[in-house]
Each structure stands twice: as C-alpha cells, then as structure tokens.
Design a protein around this motif. Structure first.
Motif, PDB file in Angstrom:
ATOM      1  N   GLN A 247      10.504   0.580  -2.252  1.00 18.02           N
ATOM      2  CA  GLN A 247       9.086   0.790  -2.537  1.00 18.02           C
ATOM      3  C   GLN A 247       8.278  -0.463  -2.232  1.00 18.02           C
ATOM      4  O   GLN A 247       7.171  -0.381  -1.690  1.00 18.02           O
ATOM      5  CB  GLN A 247       8.908   1.225  -3.989  1.00 18.02           C
ATOM      6  CG  GLN A 247       9.406   2.629  -4.265  1.00 18.02           C
ATOM      7  CD  GLN A 247       9.218   3.067  -5.706  1.00 18.02           C
ATOM      8  OE1 GLN A 247       8.857   2.273  -6.571  1.00 18.02           O
ATOM      9  NE2 GLN A 247       9.465   4.337  -5.978  1.00 18.02           N
ATOM     10  N   ALA A 248       8.822  -1.624  -2.564  1.00 17.18           N
ATOM     11  CA  ALA A 248       8.129  -2.873  -2.259  1.00 17.18           C
ATOM     12  C   ALA A 248       7.984  -3.058  -0.749  1.00 17.18           C
ATOM     13  O   ALA A 248       6.930  -3.488  -0.254  1.00 17.18           O
ATOM     14  CB  ALA A 248       8.868  -4.053  -2.879  1.00 17.18           C
ATOM     15  N   SER A 249       9.027  -2.717  -0.001  1.00 17.49           N
ATOM     16  CA  SER A 249       8.963  -2.891   1.454  1.00 17.49           C
ATOM     17  C   SER A 249       7.948  -1.944   2.079  1.00 17.49           C
ATOM     18  O   SER A 249       7.235  -2.315   3.016  1.00 17.49           O
ATOM     19  CB  SER A 249      10.348  -2.685   2.078  1.00 17.49           C
ATOM     20  OG  SER A 249      10.739  -1.333   2.062  1.00 17.49           O
ATOM     21  N   ARG A 250       7.858  -0.718   1.559  1.00 19.64           N
ATOM     22  CA  ARG A 250       6.856   0.195   2.095  1.00 19.64           C
ATOM     23  C   ARG A 250       5.443  -0.286   1.781  1.00 19.64           C
ATOM     24  O   ARG A 250       4.526  -0.146   2.603  1.00 19.64           O
ATOM     25  CB  ARG A 250       7.077   1.606   1.530  1.00 19.64           C
ATOM     26  CG  ARG A 250       8.304   2.295   2.103  1.00 19.64           C
ATOM     27  CD  ARG A 250       8.260   3.801   1.861  1.00 19.64           C
ATOM     28  NE  ARG A 250       8.230   4.127   0.453  1.00 19.64           N
ATOM     29  CZ  ARG A 250       9.315   4.234  -0.316  1.00 19.64           C
ATOM     30  NH1 ARG A 250      10.504   4.017   0.208  1.00 19.64           N
ATOM     31  NH2 ARG A 250       9.213   4.558  -1.591  1.00 19.64           N
ATOM     32  N   SER A 251       5.276  -0.868   0.605  1.00 20.60           N
ATOM     33  CA  SER A 251       3.956  -1.407   0.253  1.00 20.60           C
ATOM     34  C   SER A 251       3.609  -2.591   1.144  1.00 20.60           C
ATOM     35  O   SER A 251       2.436  -2.759   1.535  1.00 20.60           O
ATOM     36  CB  SER A 251       3.942  -1.825  -1.217  1.00 20.60           C
ATOM     37  OG  SER A 251       4.087  -0.710  -2.071  1.00 20.60           O
ATOM     38  N   LEU A 252       4.588  -3.410   1.475  1.00 20.93           N
ATOM     39  CA  LEU A 252       4.355  -4.510   2.410  1.00 20.93           C
ATOM     40  C   LEU A 252       3.909  -3.979   3.774  1.00 20.93           C
ATOM     41  O   LEU A 252       3.014  -4.555   4.416  1.00 20.93           O
ATOM     42  CB  LEU A 252       5.621  -5.352   2.566  1.00 20.93           C
ATOM     43  CG  LEU A 252       5.962  -6.306   1.437  1.00 20.93           C
ATOM     44  CD1 LEU A 252       7.376  -6.857   1.610  1.00 20.93           C
ATOM     45  CD2 LEU A 252       4.958  -7.459   1.360  1.00 20.93           C
ATOM     46  N   MET A 253       4.506  -2.881   4.196  1.00 18.93           N
ATOM     47  CA  MET A 253       4.136  -2.319   5.491  1.00 18.93           C
ATOM     48  C   MET A 253       2.743  -1.683   5.447  1.00 18.93           C
ATOM     49  O   MET A 253       2.030  -1.667   6.464  1.00 18.93           O
ATOM     50  CB  MET A 253       5.186  -1.301   5.924  1.00 18.93           C
ATOM     51  CG  MET A 253       6.551  -1.912   6.232  1.00 18.93           C
ATOM     52  SD  MET A 253       6.478  -3.216   7.487  1.00 18.93           S
ATOM     53  CE  MET A 253       5.920  -2.286   8.915  1.00 18.93           C
ATOM     54  N   GLU A 254       2.339  -1.182   4.305  1.00 15.67           N
ATOM     55  CA  GLU A 254       0.963  -0.699   4.163  1.00 15.67           C
ATOM     56  C   GLU A 254      -0.015  -1.866   4.286  1.00 15.67           C
ATOM     57  O   GLU A 254      -1.083  -1.739   4.903  1.00 15.67           O
ATOM     58  CB  GLU A 254       0.792   0.008   2.816  1.00 15.67           C
ATOM     59  CG  GLU A 254       1.533   1.330   2.716  1.00 15.67           C
ATOM     60  CD  GLU A 254       1.485   1.915   1.321  1.00 15.67           C
ATOM     61  OE1 GLU A 254       0.811   1.324   0.447  1.00 15.67           O
ATOM     62  OE2 GLU A 254       2.122   2.969   1.094  1.00 15.67           O
ATOM     63  N   TRP A 255       0.348  -3.005   3.687  1.00 22.72           N
ATOM     64  CA  TRP A 255      -0.475  -4.209   3.827  1.00 22.72           C
ATOM     65  C   TRP A 255      -0.513  -4.633   5.287  1.00 22.72           C
ATOM     66  O   TRP A 255      -1.564  -5.035   5.813  1.00 22.72           O
ATOM     67  CB  TRP A 255       0.110  -5.318   2.944  1.00 22.72           C
ATOM     68  CG  TRP A 255      -0.549  -6.652   3.090  1.00 22.72           C
ATOM     69  CD1 TRP A 255      -1.887  -6.918   3.096  1.00 22.72           C
ATOM     70  CD2 TRP A 255       0.097  -7.916   3.257  1.00 22.72           C
ATOM     71  NE1 TRP A 255      -2.119  -8.281   3.247  1.00 22.72           N
ATOM     72  CE2 TRP A 255      -0.917  -8.911   3.340  1.00 22.72           C
ATOM     73  CE3 TRP A 255       1.436  -8.314   3.322  1.00 22.72           C
ATOM     74  CZ2 TRP A 255      -0.622 -10.257   3.504  1.00 22.72           C
ATOM     75  CZ3 TRP A 255       1.727  -9.653   3.480  1.00 22.72           C
ATOM     76  CH2 TRP A 255       0.710 -10.618   3.568  1.00 22.72           C
ATOM     77  N   GLN A 256       0.612  -4.556   5.973  1.00 24.26           N
ATOM     78  CA  GLN A 256       0.672  -4.943   7.386  1.00 24.26           C
ATOM     79  C   GLN A 256      -0.271  -4.080   8.225  1.00 24.26           C
ATOM     80  O   GLN A 256      -1.008  -4.593   9.078  1.00 24.26           O
ATOM     81  CB  GLN A 256       2.114  -4.804   7.896  1.00 24.26           C
ATOM     82  CG  GLN A 256       2.308  -5.261   9.334  1.00 24.26           C
ATOM     83  CD  GLN A 256       2.091  -4.170  10.355  1.00 24.26           C
ATOM     84  OE1 GLN A 256       2.149  -2.979  10.018  1.00 24.26           O
ATOM     85  NE2 GLN A 256       1.809  -4.549  11.595  1.00 24.26           N
ATOM     86  N   LYS A 257      -0.260  -2.782   7.964  1.00 28.78           N
ATOM     87  CA  LYS A 257      -1.128  -1.891   8.743  1.00 28.78           C
ATOM     88  C   LYS A 257      -2.591  -2.183   8.472  1.00 28.78           C
ATOM     89  O   LYS A 257      -3.415  -2.213   9.396  1.00 28.78           O
ATOM     90  CB  LYS A 257      -0.816  -0.436   8.406  1.00 28.78           C
ATOM     91  CG  LYS A 257      -1.594   0.571   9.247  1.00 28.78           C
ATOM     92  CD  LYS A 257      -1.221   1.991   8.905  1.00 28.78           C
ATOM     93  CE  LYS A 257      -1.899   2.977   9.855  1.00 28.78           C
ATOM     94  NZ  LYS A 257      -3.360   2.823   9.892  1.00 28.78           N
ATOM     95  N   SER A 258      -2.930  -2.401   7.187  1.00 32.35           N
ATOM     96  CA  SER A 258      -4.315  -2.708   6.842  1.00 32.35           C
ATOM     97  C   SER A 258      -4.766  -4.001   7.513  1.00 32.35           C
ATOM     98  O   SER A 258      -5.875  -4.078   8.058  1.00 32.35           O
ATOM     99  CB  SER A 258      -4.453  -2.822   5.325  1.00 32.35           C
ATOM    100  OG  SER A 258      -5.759  -3.207   4.963  1.00 32.35           O
ATOM    101  N   SER A 260      -3.474  -5.388  10.208  1.00 31.05           N
ATOM    102  CA  SER A 260      -3.538  -5.178  11.655  1.00 31.05           C
ATOM    103  C   SER A 260      -4.800  -4.439  12.053  1.00 31.05           C
ATOM    104  O   SER A 260      -5.475  -4.801  13.030  1.00 31.05           O
ATOM    105  CB  SER A 260      -2.288  -4.409  12.111  1.00 31.05           C
ATOM    106  OG  SER A 260      -2.305  -4.206  13.498  1.00 31.05           O
ATOM    107  N   ASP A 261      -5.151  -3.416  11.278  1.00 31.75           N
ATOM    108  CA  ASP A 261      -6.360  -2.633  11.588  1.00 31.75           C
ATOM    109  C   ASP A 261      -7.623  -3.471  11.462  1.00 31.75           C
ATOM    110  O   ASP A 261      -8.612  -3.225  12.167  1.00 31.75           O
ATOM    111  CB  ASP A 261      -6.456  -1.426  10.651  1.00 31.75           C
ATOM    112  CG  ASP A 261      -5.397  -0.369  10.943  1.00 31.75           C
ATOM    113  OD1 ASP A 261      -4.767  -0.443  12.012  1.00 31.75           O
ATOM    114  OD2 ASP A 261      -5.196   0.513  10.085  1.00 31.75           O
TER     115      ASP A 261
END
Length: 381
Positions: A247-258, A260-261
């Motif tokens: 769950q922490a890793s998926r949240s990190l990837m959500e931060w990455q997408k935000s 990047s966008d």
C-alpha cells in the motif's frame, strides 16, 4: 493419486500457494491479500503434554506421521475433526508448562484470537517488540477513504506503532506501518518521511522464528507429531507487513504520477527511487525467507522501473533498467519452475519418508523457502 495431494502440496510449499498470484508476465502491481499468506518456516519440536487425556495422538505415536490426518490439512472440510480444537484449558496447561513468555502468549493469542491473552502479554511485556508488532496487527488497518472523505487513523493502532518504533529502533517495519497510515490520511509529506526512515533501518525482522517455535510447541502438546505440528504452524503464519508495504508503494507511485503531471521531475524521480528501494528491502535474507516476500519485493521494484521515462538511466539504479527488469523476470521464472517441479506431490504421495519431510521443514525454517525447495527437488529420484 489422492485428490487432496495437490492442495497439500501448496501448503507444504508454504507461501508458494500465493506465489502464483505474482507470476503473471506483467508482474501485477497490487498486493494479493498478503495478510493471509502462509510463511515458509517451521520450528523446533518439544515434549508432548502427557496430561491431555483426549489428545488425538499419544507419546508412542509422537515420532510418526499419521498420513491420513496429515493429508487432511489440505482440506479442512473433510477430516477436520482429526485435529485438536484448542480450548482455554489447553492454553492454561500450555502456559503453565512452558511459561508466560512473550512468544508463548502471542502464539496462544494468534491461535485463539482471545484478546485477553494479548492484553496479558502487553501487561507483562509492555516494551517487547514481538508483542507490540502483534498488537499493531491485531487492529486491522482501516480501508482507504472514499473520495471526499477524511481518513481517521485508529488512535490505538498508531500508539502501538510508535511504541514498536521505540522497542525495535533498527527494524523498518514500524515505519512502514506508519507510512501506510499517513498515506491514507493524505499526509503525504509525513508519510514520505516515514518511508525514508524505514529505508535507513537495516534490521528487518518479523519474529517469525519465535512465533513458529511457540506455536509448534502448542500443537505438539496437543498430540500432533513434529511434522504435523510444523506443517500446520507453517501454513498458519501470516505477514500483514506485506500489505502495508504494498500500500505504501502504491501511494508513492500516486505521488510520482502527480509530480510528473505537474512537471516536478525531481519529485517524480524521488518517488520512483523510494519505491524501488522499498522493494529492495525485501531482498534482504530475513525478508526474502519466503517466496511471497521475495515476489512482493520484486513487484515493487518492477512497478518503479516500469514507470521510468523512456531511455532513462537514473543514478540510483546503477544498471540499465531493461537489464534489471530482465533479471527480475528471470527470478520470477526460476521461482515458478521450482514450485512446479520441486517434488512436493511426490513427497506426500509416497507417504513413506518422514525423515525427508522433517528435513524439508527444518530447511524451510533455517534456510528459507527457496533453498528448501531447491534441496527437495534434488532429492527426487
């Protein structure tokens, strides 16, 4: 062949029953209920409780496996009455005989879910990291909030996490649990700080050896053979930290997408580095003792590398992304082939060599699941 054997084979492979969820060609990004996946460890045997008059086994049977009962492990719906039901009196005898140690109280709690046993452990051992880890896990993490809702972390769970940090300051697990809670509360900055803190702590430990040893002792006291007790204990160990890390890793990837966008390339790269590093945490010997632990780590690494921009060569990786991804695919294939060919069905189907079974369980405990399965494959004639 006994129709139960393939199911029992999956149990004997420990977490291998969960491994197949991680063996698709695209390396799935989500966790597969890692809380409920069994461990690949067994524990030492010990003396039988001769006071129990209605136990399913007796002292003269202790050295032998009752194969009918052993096969019934694979199908609780059939033959489940062959196994002892743990009663409060059993727990009282167990603790009187072996002592109210942290591991014994926790084993008793995990097998009965009697919260009074956990409360007793917390009273006697308020700063014991094993007790505190189980206390954290005893309060399930709440589901992530729906859009527009505010997540409220459980205050008691949070308090246990902080006490766990103080009790085992070099173990990354409490910081991973903390990051999980903070990400769901949308406190992204604080959660990232917790991930960084986790990555600075090298002593990854789940106390599985202690938990398994006490649980096996409990089952042996109820009359099971060492192999039966080791098997049922191995199959029942859970690792909720895998869900927290995913769950922490998926949240990190959500931060990455935000990031990047919004054009924040530095933050996007940092998110990928942290995700990859979190996955690498599970490559340590203790974290990778189970196949499911290895594959959860690989899935996090893969998630980060797959999101890299084309032709990217980040300094934190050290090798070309394509090379590392190919290595992970090869590792995944190696695990898949081993699980399919290690000879578990042959071992159980023969119902002849208890010593071979005992050695397999010992190697699972001492050397880890991959090593034990590799050894077992070599024994097959």
């Amino acid at each position: 062949m006994n129709p139960r054997i393939p199911l029992l084979a999956a149990l004997l492979a420990g977490a291998a029953v969960a491994v197949y969820f991680f063996l698709s060609p695209s390396m799935p990004p989500a966790t597969r209920n890692a809380d409920s996946q069994p461990a690949a460890q067994s524990a030492r045997g010990a003396e039988e409780n001769s006071d129990r008059g209605n136990s399913p086994g007796s002292a003269d049977e202790k050295s032998g496996v009752k194969w009918e009962r052993f096969n019934a492990l694979a199908n609780p719906g059939e033959g489940g009455d062959m196994f002892p039901k743990i009663s409060p009196e059993d727990i009282t005898r167990f603790l009187a005989k072996h002592g109210e140690t942290p591991a014994n109280l926790i084993a008793a709690f995990e097998k009965t879910q009697d919260r009074a046993l956990l409360e007793r452990a917390l009273k006697l051992f308020p700063n014991n990291p094993l007790v505190l880890m189980i206390a954290v896990n005893s309060i399930p993490a709440s589901a992530a909030p729906k859009p527009g809702e505010t997540y409220q972390p459980d205050a008691l769970r949070t308090a246990f996490i902080e006490r766990f940090k103080a009790a085992d300051p070099n173990n990354p697990l409490p910081w991973i649990y903390s990051a999980q809670e903070l990400f769901k509360a949308k406190q992204t900055g604080e959660a990232i700080t917790e991930v960084r803190a986790a990555l600075e702590r090298p002593a990854f430990y789940t106390y599985a050896t202690e938990r398994m040893a006490s649980a096996q002792q409990l089952y042996e006291d109820l009359g099971l053979s060492q192999a039966e007790a080791g098997m049922i204990t191995m199959a029942g160990l859970t690792f909720p930290h895998l869900t927290a890390a995913q769950q922490a890793s998926r949240s990190l990837m959500e931060w990455q997408k935000s990031a990047s966008d919004s054009g924040d390339a530095a933050s996007a790269d940092d998110a990928l580095r942290l995700t990859y590093s979190l996955g690498r945490t599970f490559a340590t010997p203790e974290a990778s003792r189970t196949l499911i632990g290895q594959l959860v780590g690989i899935s996090m690494e893969y998630r980060a590398l797959k999101a890299l921009p084309a032709d990217a060569q980040p300094e934190w990786l050290g090798v070309p992304p394509a090379q590392r991804m190919a290595e992970m695919e090869a590792q995944k294939e190696s695990v898949s082939a081993l699980v399919k060919t290690a000879g578990i069905e042959w071992l159980i189907g023969s119902q002849e060599d208890e010593n071979l079974l005992a050695e397999y369980l010992r190697r699972n405990r001492d050397d880890g699941e991959f090593s034990a399965l590799t050894w077992l494959k070599a024994q097959r004639k």
